[in-house]
Design an enzyme around this catalytic site. Structure first.
Site, PDB file in Angstrom:
ATOM      1  N   ASP A  68       0.865  -1.172   0.000  1.00 54.76           N
ATOM      2  CA  ASP A  68       0.000   0.000   0.000  1.00 54.76           C
ATOM      3  C   ASP A  68       0.904   1.225   0.000  1.00 54.76           C
ATOM      4  O   ASP A  68       1.938   1.239   0.662  1.00 54.76           O
ATOM      5  CB  ASP A  68      -0.935   0.007   1.208  1.00 54.76           C
ATOM      6  CG  ASP A  68      -2.138   0.904   0.951  1.00 54.76           C
ATOM      7  OD1 ASP A  68      -2.742   0.804  -0.129  1.00 54.76           O
ATOM      8  OD2 ASP A  68      -2.471   1.730   1.826  1.00 54.76           O
ATOM      9  N   GLY A 151      -0.525   7.699 -11.820  1.00 54.60           N
ATOM     10  CA  GLY A 151      -0.805   8.393 -10.553  1.00 54.60           C
ATOM     11  C   GLY A 151      -0.247   9.811 -10.549  1.00 54.60           C
ATOM     12  O   GLY A 151      -0.461  10.592 -11.482  1.00 54.60           O
ATOM     13  N   ASP A 153       2.782  10.803 -10.854  1.00 51.02           N
ATOM     14  CA  ASP A 153       4.090  10.940 -11.518  1.00 51.02           C
ATOM     15  C   ASP A 153       4.269  12.248 -12.299  1.00 51.02           C
ATOM     16  O   ASP A 153       5.356  12.834 -12.261  1.00 51.02           O
ATOM     17  CB  ASP A 153       4.364   9.751 -12.450  1.00 51.02           C
ATOM     18  CG  ASP A 153       4.800   8.511 -11.686  1.00 51.02           C
ATOM     19  OD1 ASP A 153       5.143   8.631 -10.497  1.00 51.02           O
ATOM     20  OD2 ASP A 153       4.791   7.423 -12.286  1.00 51.02           O
TER      21      ASP A 153
HETATM   22  P1  IMP Z   1      -1.349   1.899  -4.383  1.00 53.65           P
HETATM   23  O1  IMP Z   1      -1.389   1.549  -2.930  1.00 53.65           O
HETATM   24  O2  IMP Z   1      -0.122   1.412  -5.073  1.00 53.65           O
HETATM   25  O3  IMP Z   1      -2.626   1.592  -5.101  1.00 53.65           O
HETATM   26  O4  IMP Z   1      -1.185   3.476  -4.445  1.00 53.65           O
HETATM   27  C1  IMP Z   1      -2.147   4.385  -3.970  1.00 53.65           C
HETATM   28  C2  IMP Z   1      -2.143   5.619  -4.852  1.00 53.65           C
HETATM   29  O5  IMP Z   1      -0.871   6.281  -4.714  1.00 53.65           O
HETATM   30  C3  IMP Z   1      -2.291   5.318  -6.326  1.00 53.65           C
HETATM   31  O6  IMP Z   1      -3.621   5.335  -6.733  1.00 53.65           O
HETATM   32  C4  IMP Z   1      -1.529   6.455  -6.971  1.00 53.65           C
HETATM   33  O7  IMP Z   1      -2.371   7.565  -7.095  1.00 53.65           O
HETATM   34  C5  IMP Z   1      -0.446   6.759  -5.964  1.00 53.65           C
HETATM   35  N1  IMP Z   1       0.810   6.106  -6.351  1.00 53.65           N
HETATM   36  C6  IMP Z   1       1.292   4.912  -5.894  1.00 53.65           C
HETATM   37  N2  IMP Z   1       2.480   4.647  -6.442  1.00 53.65           N
HETATM   38  C7  IMP Z   1       2.747   5.679  -7.272  1.00 53.65           C
HETATM   39  C8  IMP Z   1       3.848   5.970  -8.137  1.00 53.65           C
HETATM   40  O8  IMP Z   1       4.810   5.211  -8.263  1.00 53.65           O
HETATM   41  N3  IMP Z   1       3.767   7.137  -8.817  1.00 53.65           N
HETATM   42  C9  IMP Z   1       2.723   7.992  -8.716  1.00 53.65           C
HETATM   43  N4  IMP Z   1       1.672   7.755  -7.960  1.00 53.65           N
HETATM   44  C10 IMP Z   1       1.685   6.612  -7.219  1.00 53.65           C
END
Ligand code: IMP
Length: 196
Positions: A68, A151, A153
């Site tokens: 997460d 996301g 980035d």
């Molecule tokens: P998750 O837990 O990997 O689903 O991440 C939660 C949220 O954080 C995602 O929906 C993205 O918006 C953001 N996020 C996670 N990893 C990245 C990344 O490597 N780059 C940009 N946004 C990220």
């Protein structure tokens, strides 16, 4: 050996499979018959990663892991944090999330734009939980740049490459420096040690 990654994200699966190497078969939830969404009701990254890993373990009894991630922005007191995926709407809308982030930051003119991503991985290995973490330090740009990544980035500028947004850099840069890569590398190293 088979190990389940509690995700449906193909990019994340590939990254984990590369890091673990050919001795391990990293499979998605779907491949072990879990198609439903797991509700992330925790108040911290660690709680959410535990919820996802435990769900998969209870259903399959297989070694498994879940991650997460959150983006913590200093001038917003750590927001969006654990709510990063659903910051603007319930629907994981990356564009709306960035719009909201930039507009919230406009309320803090002159304050530092420093931020970091943080990832927590929960591994359930032979029924026991183990935790691995990684962070990625940088700052939030004033506007979007680049089409790569996902996301946040396009507005995240990593300290390790301060002239570009992460969305402008090759995937190899993220595989080396990102929060998730660091947490997954630590996990892969730990797993390899158990099997030695
Ligand atoms: P998750 O837990 O990997 O689903 O991440 C939660 C949220 O954080 C995602 O929906 C993205 O918006 C953001 N996020 C996670 N990893 C990245 C990344 O490597 N780059 C940009 N946004 C990220």
């Amino acid at each position: 050996m088979k190990i389940v990654f509690a995700t449906g994200n193909k990019g994340k699966l590939r990254e984990a499979a590369d890091l673990l190497g050919p001795d391990y078969e990293v499979v998605s939830m779907e491949e072990v018959g879990i198609v439903e969404d797991i509700e992330e009701t925790g108040e911290t990254l660690r709680e959410n990663s535990i919820i996802k890993a435990e769900y998969v373990y209870e259903k399959t009894g297989l070694n498994c892991f879940a991650d997460d991630t959150g983006l913590m922005v200093d001038c917003l007191d750590g927001a969006p944090g654990v709510h990063s995926a659903r910051y603007a709407t319930e629907g994981h809308d990356f564009n709306a999330n960035i719009d909201k982030l930039l507009s919230e930051m406009e309320k803090h003119p002159g304050e530092p734009r420093t931020a970091h991503f943080s990832s927590v991985v929960t591994l359930i290995w032979n029924g026991e939980k183990h935790f691995f973490e990684g962070t990625f330090n940088g700052r939030i740009a004033e506007r979007r740049a680049g089409n790569g990544g996902f996301g946040y980035d396009p507005v995240f500028i990593a300290d390790a490459c301060p002239d570009h947004s992460v969305a402008e850099l090759p995937i190899s840069f993220k595989n080396e420096h990102s929060h998730r890569a660091k947490a997954l590398k630590a996990m892969a190293e730990w797993i390899r040690k158990q099997d030695r």
